[in-house]
Design an enzyme around this catalytic site. Sequence first.
Site, PDB file in Angstrom:
ATOM      1  N   ALA A  68     -44.189 -24.383   5.818  1.00  0.00           N
ATOM      2  CA  ALA A  68     -45.354 -23.717   4.890  1.00  0.00           C
ATOM      3  C   ALA A  68     -45.193 -22.220   4.413  1.00  0.00           C
ATOM      4  O   ALA A  68     -45.209 -21.812   3.484  1.00  0.00           O
ATOM      5  CB  ALA A  68     -46.419 -23.993   5.288  1.00  0.00           C
ATOM      6  N   TYR A  69     -44.735 -21.575   5.692  1.00  0.00           N
ATOM      7  CA  TYR A  69     -44.435 -20.142   5.821  1.00  0.00           C
ATOM      8  C   TYR A  69     -43.267 -19.790   4.816  1.00  0.00           C
ATOM      9  O   TYR A  69     -43.363 -19.032   3.952  1.00  0.00           O
ATOM     10  CB  TYR A  69     -44.232 -19.588   7.050  1.00  0.00           C
ATOM     11  CG  TYR A  69     -43.960 -18.098   7.224  1.00  0.00           C
ATOM     12  CD1 TYR A  69     -44.969 -17.288   7.004  1.00  0.00           C
ATOM     13  CD2 TYR A  69     -42.750 -17.639   7.394  1.00  0.00           C
ATOM     14  CE1 TYR A  69     -44.768 -15.866   7.233  1.00  0.00           C
ATOM     15  CE2 TYR A  69     -42.530 -16.387   7.508  1.00  0.00           C
ATOM     16  CZ  TYR A  69     -43.669 -15.367   7.434  1.00  0.00           C
ATOM     17  OH  TYR A  69     -43.587 -13.989   7.487  1.00  0.00           O
ATOM     18  N   ALA A  70     -42.176 -20.606   4.951  1.00  0.00           N
ATOM     19  CA  ALA A  70     -41.076 -20.591   4.167  1.00  0.00           C
ATOM     20  C   ALA A  70     -41.307 -20.639   2.662  1.00  0.00           C
ATOM     21  O   ALA A  70     -40.955 -19.680   1.733  1.00  0.00           O
ATOM     22  CB  ALA A  70     -39.756 -21.388   4.491  1.00  0.00           C
TER      23      ALA A  70
END
Length: 85
Positions: A68-70
């Site tokens: 999700a962060y990526a």
Amino acid sequence: VNCAAMPLVGPALSHSVELLERQVAVNLLGPIRLCRLLRDALLRGPKGGTIVNVSSIVGTVAWPFQGAYAASKFGMEGFSDAMRR
């Protein structure tokens, strides 16, 4: 300087849609909003200006448990590349 970050660790599909939306709102849409606010002032100035978007290595190489962060940081990389051109 845009340096927004909200880390979200864990399997990407295990997070709620609301949490994923918050991740994108902070890490991607926040910096985009700031760029839009600054755009006219920078273009009006006699010397122009520079916007610096700080992303993450995870914006170029996805790491396990940071999907999700990526995704939000890959988006920031793409937005920055498009603005630069």
